[in-house]
Design an enzyme around this catalytic site. Structure first.
Site, short mmCIF file in Angstrom:
data_model
loop_
_atom_site.label_atom_id
_atom_site.label_comp_id
_atom_site.label_asym_id
_atom_site.label_seq_id
_atom_site.Cartn_x
_atom_site.Cartn_y
_atom_site.Cartn_z
N HIS A 59 -32.90 23.50 10.48
CA HIS A 59 -33.24 24.68 9.67
C HIS A 59 -34.27 25.46 10.49
O HIS A 59 -35.45 25.10 10.49
CB HIS A 59 -33.86 24.26 8.34
CG HIS A 59 -33.01 23.35 7.49
ND1 HIS A 59 -32.25 23.81 6.44
CD2 HIS A 59 -32.79 22.00 7.53
CE1 HIS A 59 -31.61 22.80 5.87
NE2 HIS A 59 -31.92 21.68 6.52
N PHE A 60 -33.83 26.49 11.18
CA PHE A 60 -34.76 27.26 12.01
C PHE A 60 -35.41 28.41 11.24
O PHE A 60 -36.17 29.19 11.79
CB PHE A 60 -34.09 27.74 13.31
CG PHE A 60 -33.96 26.67 14.37
CD1 PHE A 60 -34.53 25.40 14.21
CD2 PHE A 60 -33.27 26.92 15.55
CE1 PHE A 60 -34.42 24.42 15.19
CE2 PHE A 60 -33.16 25.94 16.56
CZ PHE A 60 -33.73 24.69 16.37
N ASN A 91 -29.64 27.74 4.36
CA ASN A 91 -30.62 28.03 3.30
C ASN A 91 -31.81 28.86 3.77
O ASN A 91 -32.96 28.52 3.54
CB ASN A 91 -31.11 26.73 2.64
CG ASN A 91 -31.80 25.80 3.61
OD1 ASN A 91 -31.61 25.90 4.82
ND2 ASN A 91 -32.60 24.88 3.10
N LYS A 140 -21.51 24.35 4.42
CA LYS A 140 -22.49 23.42 3.87
C LYS A 140 -22.48 23.53 2.37
O LYS A 140 -22.48 24.63 1.82
CB LYS A 140 -23.89 23.78 4.40
CG LYS A 140 -25.03 22.92 3.85
CD LYS A 140 -24.92 21.49 4.33
CE LYS A 140 -26.01 20.60 3.75
NZ LYS A 140 -27.29 20.73 4.43
N ASP A 291 -32.18 16.93 10.71
CA ASP A 291 -32.56 17.66 9.49
C ASP A 291 -33.94 18.28 9.69
O ASP A 291 -34.83 18.16 8.84
CB ASP A 291 -32.52 16.75 8.25
CG ASP A 291 -32.73 17.55 6.96
OD1 ASP A 291 -32.68 18.80 7.02
OD2 ASP A 291 -32.95 16.92 5.91
N HIS A 295 -42.09 22.90 7.27
CA HIS A 295 -42.87 23.67 6.30
C HIS A 295 -44.29 23.73 6.86
O HIS A 295 -44.68 22.83 7.62
CB HIS A 295 -42.90 22.97 4.94
CG HIS A 295 -41.56 22.87 4.28
ND1 HIS A 295 -40.90 23.95 3.73
CD2 HIS A 295 -40.72 21.82 4.11
CE1 HIS A 295 -39.73 23.56 3.24
NE2 HIS A 295 -39.59 22.27 3.47
#
Ligand code: NCD
Ligand code: ZN
Ligand code: ZN
Length: 422
Positions: A59-60, A91, A140, A291, A295
C-alpha cells in the site's frame, strides 16, 4: 545476438546455486552459461545472486494518503529491500475502483516508481469488471473491513463479482475476514485485537471462498495475509492459493509492540507462527507478501482502540526471510519459490526466475552480512518498523531489468519502473 551486459557470479537457478554468467539484452536475460561475451561485464564474489523479489501486496498510499507513504518513498524502500516488482492495493483516496483511477495510478507509478509495478482494482458492488479488467493487473476484494471503504461482505455480491472476474480471466486477491464473525469489543492491546478478529473470522471467510472456488467458471482466488493453519487446511481446490506475511511469521500478540503491532488480520499466538512457517516451507502457502501498510507514528500513537491497523514491511521482507535462511529456519528453495517464482507465476509476469526470457531483476546478497534492523536506516516515510532490532540480510546491489538501482548499498537508479502486467 550479443548481450549488452554479462554478469558473472553464483546464481540461484532452478533450485541450485550455480557459478555461471548471465547475458542481458534490453533488460531481458538472453543466455545463462559460462563464457558469455558482452560489451560490458560485472562480477560479484562472496555473494549470491537471487531473482528480485516480487511483493504482490503493498500500500504505497498515493494518491490521497501521502502523509503515510508515497510512490517515491515506497518504491525506494522496495528497491533497498531487493523487491523489484510490487503489487499496489486499491485502498487509496480515492480508491482504485474505476478504469480512470486505475489508469491515473499507472501514470503516477510510471513517472515515480523506482521498481516495476502492477496495479489492482478494488471490487465493490457496481464496479465495471469489463473495462477494469483491461487496465488492472488483478482484483482485490475485502470481505472484512479494514483501512479504506472497500468492504464487500454480501455473499451474493461477492460471488457475482468473483464469477465475473473469472469470466474476465482475472485473479482475485481477497482480504478474507468474515465481517459477521468480528467481536465488537473495545480494544486496549494486541490480545484484544486478536479477540476482536478471532481465527474463526478468517476460517469462515476462507471456507466461503473454498465454496466459490468449486463453482464454474473456476475463479483464481489468492487469499491475502493468511494467519491460521486451519484456514489453509480446509479442503480447497488447486485454484485457491495463499499468501503469508513476514509479520505473521515473526511477530505475535505477546510482543510488546502496542498499536505498532495492530494489523488486520491480527498478530496471532507464537505457535501459529510455527505452523505458518511449516506451511510456507511445504508450499501449502504459495507466496510471501509484505502487506506494507504504513501509518504515521502520530496516527499509531492514538489510543489503541482508535489507532489504525497496518504496519510497514516492504524493505524488510527479503532481509528478514534471508536471515531465516541463514539460520536454517527456512530453506532457500522455499524462500525463492514464495518471494520470487510463485508470485510472478500467479500473475503471469516474466519475473522471479533467472532464465532466458525473464526480466534481468536481481538481488545480490552476502549471506554472512546479517545486520540489526534500524528504522533510521530504512527509507519509509513513516520512519518506524515493527521489526526494529531484529536481524536482516539486505542486498548490496539490486538490478531492475539489467540496470543497477542499488549499488553497494546506495541508491543509483532512477524512477524507471514499468507496468509489469502491460
Ligand atoms: C491495511 C492498510 O492499512 O491499508 N491494513 C492492515 O491492517 N493490513 C489494509 C489491509 O491490507 O487489510
Ligand atoms: Zn488486508
Ligand atoms: Zn493489505
Amino acid at each position: 545476438m550479443k548481450p549488452d551486459l554479462a554478469i558473472d557470479g553464483t546464481f540461484y537457478i532452478d533450485g541450485m546455486l550455480v557459478r555461471t554468467s548471465v547475458g542481458i539484452k534490453d533488460g531481458i536475460i538472453i543466455s545463462v552459461r559460462k563464457g558469455i561475451d558482452a560489451s560490458e561485464r560485472v562480477s560479484f564474489d562472496n555473494s549470491i545472486i537471487l531473482p528480485g523479489a516480487v511483493d504482490l501486496h503493498v500500500h504505497f498510499r498515493e494518491p490521497g494518503l501521502t502523509q503515510k507513504e508515497d510512490i517515491t518513498s515506497g518504491s525506494i524502500s522496495a528497491a533497498f529491500g531487493g523487491v523489484t516488482c510490487v503489487g499496489e492495493m486499491p485502498n487509496t483516496v480515492p480508491p482504485a475502483t474505476t478504469p480512470d483511477r486505475v489508469e491515473r495510478k499507472i501514470e503516477l507509478f510510471r513517472s515515480k516508481s523506482y521498481v516495476d509495478f502492477i496495479i489492482y482494482a478494488g471490487l465493490m458492488e457496481g464496479v465495471r469488471i469489463g473495462p477494469l479488467s483491461s487496465v488492472a493487473a488483478a482484483f482485490k476484494m475485502y470481505m472484512g473491513s479494514t483501512t479504506g471503504d472497500l468492504l464487500c461482505d454480501d455473499p451474493d455480491v461477492q460471488w457475482d463479482l468473483i464469477r465475473r472476474s473469472a469470466e474476465a480471466g482475472k485473479v482475485v486477491i481477497v482480504h478474507a475476514e468474515e465481517e459477521s464473525r468480528r467481536n465488537r469489543i473495545s480494544e486496549r492491546n494486541l490480545r484484544d485485537h486478536y479477540r476482536a478478529r478471532p481465527p474463526a473470522c478468517e476460517i469462515e471467510a476462507v471456507r466461503r471462498l473454498a465454496v466459490y472456488s468449486e463453482r464454474e467458471p473456476k475463479p483464481r482466488i489468492h487469499v491475502a495475509h493468511t494467519t491460521v493453519r486451519e484456514a489453509v487446511d480446509l479442503n480447497h481446490p488447486q485454484n485457491m492459493t495463499f499468501e503469508v506475511t513476514p509479520h505473521h511469521l515473526l511477530l505475535d500478540y505477546d510482543m510488546h509492540l502496542g498499536s505498532r503491532g495492530k494489523v488486520n488480520p491480527p498478530l496471532r499466538r507464537r505457535e501459529d507462527r510455527t505452523s505458518l512457517l511449516r506451511l510456507l516451507e511445504s508450499g501449502m502457502i504459495q507466496t510471501v507478501g509484505s502487506d506494507h501498510s504504513p501509518h504515521t507514528l502520530e496516527e499509531k500513537g492514538d489510543e489503541f482502540d482508535y489507532a489504525p491497523s497496518g504496519l510497514p514491511g516492504v524493505e524488510t521482507l527479503l532481509p528478514l526471510l534471508l536471515n531465516m535462511v541463514a539460520n536454517e529456519e527456512l530453506s532457500m528453495q522455499a524462500f525463492v519459490r514464495a518471494a520470487c517464482e510463485k508470485p510472478a507465476q500467479l500473475l503471469g509476469l516474466r519475473k522471479g526466475r533467472i532464465a532466458a526470457g525473464y526480466d534481468a531483476d536481481f538481488a545480490v546478497v552476502n549471506m554472512k552480512k546479517s545486520v540489526q534492523i534500524n528504522a533510521d536506516k530504512l527509507h519509509y516515510k513513516c520512519r518506524w518498523s515493527p521489526f526494529e532490532g531484529m536481524y536482516g540480510i539486505f542486498p548490496d546491489s539490486v538490478f531492475l531489468r539489467g540496470e543497477e538501482v542499488i549499488r553497494n548499498g546506495a541508491l543509483v537508479g532512477k524512477p524507471r519502473g514499468r507496468n509489469a502486467s502491460a
